[in-house]
Design an enzyme around this catalytic site. Structure first.
Site, PDB file in Angstrom:
ATOM      1  N   ASN A  34       0.912  -1.111  -0.029  1.00 21.32           N
ATOM      2  CA  ASN A  34      -0.045  -0.105   0.054  1.00 21.32           C
ATOM      3  C   ASN A  34       0.802   1.284  -0.038  1.00 21.32           C
ATOM      4  OD1 ASN A  34      -1.350   2.349   1.218  1.00 21.32           O
ATOM      5  ND2 ASN A  34      -3.094   0.928   1.457  1.00 21.32           N
ATOM      6  N   ASP A  36      -0.320   4.382   0.056  1.00 27.60           N
ATOM      7  CA  ASP A  36      -0.813   5.787   0.359  1.00 27.60           C
ATOM      8  C   ASP A  36       0.095   6.704   1.178  1.00 27.60           C
ATOM      9  OD1 ASP A  36      -3.281   4.573  -0.458  1.00 27.60           O
ATOM     10  OD2 ASP A  36      -3.960   4.202   1.554  1.00 27.60           O
ATOM     11  N   HIS A  37       1.068   6.120   1.912  1.00 28.85           N
ATOM     12  CA  HIS A  37       1.734   7.015   2.665  1.00 28.85           C
ATOM     13  C   HIS A  37       2.829   7.826   1.928  1.00 28.85           C
ATOM     14  CE1 HIS A  37      -0.939   6.456   5.601  1.00 28.85           C
ATOM     15  NE2 HIS A  37      -0.733   5.185   5.852  1.00 28.85           N
ATOM     16  N   ARG A  45       3.370  18.937   0.898  1.00 29.88           N
ATOM     17  CA  ARG A  45       3.662  20.105  -0.092  1.00 29.88           C
ATOM     18  C   ARG A  45       2.955  20.363  -1.109  1.00 29.88           C
ATOM     19  NH1 ARG A  45       8.900  22.228   1.600  1.00 29.88           N
ATOM     20  NH2 ARG A  45       8.811  22.047   3.937  1.00 29.88           N
ATOM     21  N   HIS A  70      -5.493   3.731  -1.358  1.00 29.48           N
ATOM     22  CA  HIS A  70      -7.031   3.901  -0.926  1.00 29.48           C
ATOM     23  C   HIS A  70      -7.212   5.312  -1.496  1.00 29.48           C
ATOM     24  CE1 HIS A  70      -9.475   4.134   2.706  1.00 29.48           C
ATOM     25  NE2 HIS A  70     -10.260   4.481   1.711  1.00 29.48           N
ATOM     26  N   ARG A  72      -9.479   8.264  -1.054  1.00 29.84           N
ATOM     27  CA  ARG A  72     -10.234   8.564   0.081  1.00 29.84           C
ATOM     28  C   ARG A  72     -11.241   9.728  -0.631  1.00 29.84           C
ATOM     29  NH1 ARG A  72      -8.847   6.498   5.542  1.00 29.84           N
ATOM     30  NH2 ARG A  72     -10.686   7.879   6.020  1.00 29.84           N
ATOM     31  N   ARG A  76      -6.846  13.001   0.748  1.00 28.79           N
ATOM     32  CA  ARG A  76      -6.144  13.303   1.874  1.00 28.79           C
ATOM     33  C   ARG A  76      -4.489  12.888   1.381  1.00 28.79           C
ATOM     34  NH1 ARG A  76      -7.278   9.977   7.287  1.00 28.79           N
ATOM     35  NH2 ARG A  76      -9.454  11.169   7.124  1.00 28.79           N
ATOM     36  N   HIS A  77      -4.447  11.679   0.822  1.00 33.52           N
ATOM     37  CA  HIS A  77      -3.218  11.373   0.124  1.00 33.52           C
ATOM     38  C   HIS A  77      -3.239  10.712  -1.340  1.00 33.52           C
ATOM     39  CE1 HIS A  77      -5.207   7.460   1.552  1.00 33.52           C
ATOM     40  NE2 HIS A  77      -4.672   7.641   2.731  1.00 33.52           N
ATOM     41  N   GLU A  97      -8.792   0.519  -3.220  1.00 35.47           N
ATOM     42  CA  GLU A  97      -9.587   0.662  -1.964  1.00 35.47           C
ATOM     43  C   GLU A  97     -10.294   1.746  -2.151  1.00 35.47           C
ATOM     44  OE1 GLU A  97      -7.188   0.758   1.583  1.00 35.47           O
ATOM     45  OE2 GLU A  97      -6.438  -1.134   1.313  1.00 35.47           O
ATOM     46  N   THR A 127      -7.091   6.519  10.214  1.00 31.08           N
ATOM     47  CA  THR A 127      -7.016   5.474   9.182  1.00 31.08           C
ATOM     48  C   THR A 127      -8.162   4.628   9.182  1.00 31.08           C
ATOM     49  OG1 THR A 127      -5.632   3.565   8.469  1.00 31.08           O
ATOM     50  CG2 THR A 127      -5.761   3.957  10.706  1.00 31.08           C
ATOM     51  N   THR A 128      -8.277   3.644   8.343  1.00 37.43           N
ATOM     52  CA  THR A 128      -9.608   2.597   8.477  1.00 37.43           C
ATOM     53  C   THR A 128      -9.733   2.125   9.614  1.00 37.43           C
ATOM     54  OG1 THR A 128      -9.075   2.312   5.951  1.00 37.43           O
ATOM     55  CG2 THR A 128     -10.913   1.375   6.938  1.00 37.43           C
ATOM     56  N   GLU A 178     -11.244  -9.351   2.907  1.00 35.37           N
ATOM     57  CA  GLU A 178     -10.107  -9.007   3.618  1.00 35.37           C
ATOM     58  C   GLU A 178     -10.244  -8.566   5.042  1.00 35.37           C
ATOM     59  OE1 GLU A 178      -7.821  -5.506   2.129  1.00 35.37           O
ATOM     60  OE2 GLU A 178      -6.404  -5.383   3.932  1.00 35.37           O
ATOM     61  N   HIS A 215      -3.938  -4.500   7.618  1.00 36.54           N
ATOM     62  CA  HIS A 215      -3.812  -3.523   8.625  1.00 36.54           C
ATOM     63  C   HIS A 215      -3.016  -3.631   9.866  1.00 36.54           C
ATOM     64  CE1 HIS A 215      -5.392   0.275  10.608  1.00 36.54           C
ATOM     65  NE2 HIS A 215      -6.163   0.370   9.410  1.00 36.54           N
ATOM     66  N   GLY A 216      -2.074  -2.799   9.928  1.00 41.96           N
ATOM     67  CA  GLY A 216      -1.301  -2.637  11.053  1.00 41.96           C
ATOM     68  C   GLY A 216      -0.178  -3.801  11.155  1.00 41.96           C
ATOM     69  N   GLY A 237       0.958  -1.377   4.246  1.00 36.94           N
ATOM     70  CA  GLY A 237       1.385  -0.037   3.885  1.00 36.94           C
ATOM     71  C   GLY A 237       2.225   0.708   5.021  1.00 36.94           C
ATOM     72  N   HIS A 238       1.567   1.082   5.988  1.00 37.23           N
ATOM     73  CA  HIS A 238       2.166   2.218   6.842  1.00 37.23           C
ATOM     74  C   HIS A 238       3.746   1.634   7.268  1.00 37.23           C
ATOM     75  CE1 HIS A 238       2.892   4.470  10.746  1.00 37.23           C
ATOM     76  NE2 HIS A 238       2.290   5.385   9.716  1.00 37.23           N
TER      77      HIS A 238
HETATM   78  N1  PXP Z   1      -6.097  -3.044   4.226  1.00 40.96           N
HETATM   79  C1  PXP Z   1      -7.086  -1.990   4.193  1.00 40.96           C
HETATM   80  C2  PXP Z   1      -8.150  -2.343   3.815  1.00 40.96           C
HETATM   81  C3  PXP Z   1      -6.601  -0.661   4.575  1.00 40.96           C
HETATM   82  O1  PXP Z   1      -7.571   0.206   4.663  1.00 40.96           O
HETATM   83  C4  PXP Z   1      -5.323  -0.391   4.943  1.00 40.96           C
HETATM   84  C5  PXP Z   1      -5.005   1.074   5.460  1.00 40.96           C
HETATM   85  O2  PXP Z   1      -5.172   1.803   4.422  1.00 40.96           O
HETATM   86  C6  PXP Z   1      -4.492  -1.323   4.901  1.00 40.96           C
HETATM   87  C7  PXP Z   1      -4.863  -2.627   4.629  1.00 40.96           C
HETATM   88  C8  PXP Z   1      -2.934  -1.347   5.240  1.00 40.96           C
HETATM   89  O3  PXP Z   1      -2.734  -1.108   6.545  1.00 40.96           O
HETATM   90  P1  PXP Z   1      -1.436  -0.503   7.193  1.00 40.96           P
HETATM   91  O4  PXP Z   1      -1.180   0.675   6.355  1.00 40.96           O
HETATM   92  O5  PXP Z   1      -1.647  -0.343   8.553  1.00 40.96           O
HETATM   93  O6  PXP Z   1      -0.519  -1.670   6.742  1.00 40.96           O
END
Ligand code: PXP
Length: 268
Positions: A34, A36-37, A45, A70, A72, A76-77, A97, A127-128, A178, A215-216, A237-238
């Site tokens: 992912n 996104d970040h 910026r 994702h 959104r 935002r990203h 997403e 976040t979600t 998921e 997630h996480g 992702g994060h």
């Molecule tokens: N899966 C879904 C559906 C999410 O919304 C996210 C966060 O955008 C992730 C996975 C990834 O989570 P993380 O960024 O904590 O790894």
């Protein structure tokens, strides 16, 4: 893809070629990165760098089987143009997403990513925060899944590892679920959090659903989840993008890929 961007860090010549689901064994676990970040940092910026497309191309070359982004509602990203670029330029698979809104579904129908994961979205959240309330939104989600199917897009529903939600996702006709791994990520030493993911995977598979999770997850906690037989795909992702600040993105992707492969190689 031969026109590799020159703004990304150099990649070793012996980097594993991207693995595509079509030529992998049944026990193989796909890694979707992912990005996104990367866009979060660019949007700080509102400029050009860092470019999430460059990040996606590099992640592919370092073992990502797909890219997740994702879009959104508050942008935002990731931006709409990023999604279009990703769809055109990546050579693996794109998992878009998004919330189940008419705006997002119209975009998915136009761009036709390989996969759409429908997620809940609240503007004020960082976040979600939880899975979809599938039983509360049966009609909306069933219509969304039908629209995606008609467009030839695989549908996945982001849900908590809850048996009733899993049964409902199967009844809705989704291709995949998921599983939200946030509770496990917060309490990795509580065996109940992992058991819930295991049971949810078994139930999902028995109902004909493909099972993804995310997630996480981090290089440190991914092992026990990766070892769950039946999960096909992880979205991370994060943590990867965070560790990339110190280690470089290539290293951050490869170490997660290695941790997943190691966990799959061991009997659970
Ligand atoms: N899966 C879904 C559906 C999410 O919304 C996210 C966060 O955008 C992730 C996975 C990834 O989570 P993380 O960024 O904590 O790894």
């Amino acid at each position: 893809m031969s026109d590799e961007p020159d703004s990304v860090e150099p990649v070793d010549a012996n980097v594993t070629a991207p693995l595509h689901p079509s030529n992998t064994g049944s026990g193989y676990l796909r890694l979707f990165v992912n990005i996104d970040h990367v866009a979060t940092l660019r949007q700080a910026r509102r400029g050009q760098e860092p470019d999430p497309i460059d990040a996606a191309l590099l992640a592919e070359r370092c073992g990502a089987d797909g890219i997740t982004a994702h879009l959104r509602e508050d942008r935002r990203h990731i931006q709409d143009a990023d999604i279009r670029q990703l769809a055109e330029r990546i050579t693996s698979r794109l998992n878009l997403e998004c919330a189940a809104t008419s705006e997002m579904l119209a975009l998915a129908e136009a761009i036709r990513p390989q996969e759409v994961t429908l997620v809940p979205e609240r503007r004020e959240e960082v976040t979600t925060e939880g899975g979809l309330a599938v039983r509360r939104h049966v009609t909306l989600l069933a219509d969304s899944v039908t629209r995606l199917k008609r467009a030839g897009v695989r549908s996945s529903l982001f849900i908590d590892p809850d048996p009733d939600d899993i049964r409902c996702a199967a009844d809705l006709g989704a291709d995949a679920i998921e599983l939200h791994t946030g509770t496990y990520a917060h309490h990795p030493n509580d065996p109940a959090t992992l058991a819930a993911l295991r049971d949810a995977t078994d139930l999902g598979r028995s109902l004909g659903l493909a099972v993804h999770a995310g997630h996480g997850l981090t290089v440190f906690n991914v092992g026990p989840v990766a070892a769950i037989d039946g999960i096909e795909e992880l979205n991370i992702g994060h943590s990867i993008i965070s560790r990339a600040i110190f280690l470089g993105l290539a290293h951050a992707v490869r170490e997660v890929r290695d941790a997943m492969d190691l966990a799959r190689a061991r009997p659970s």
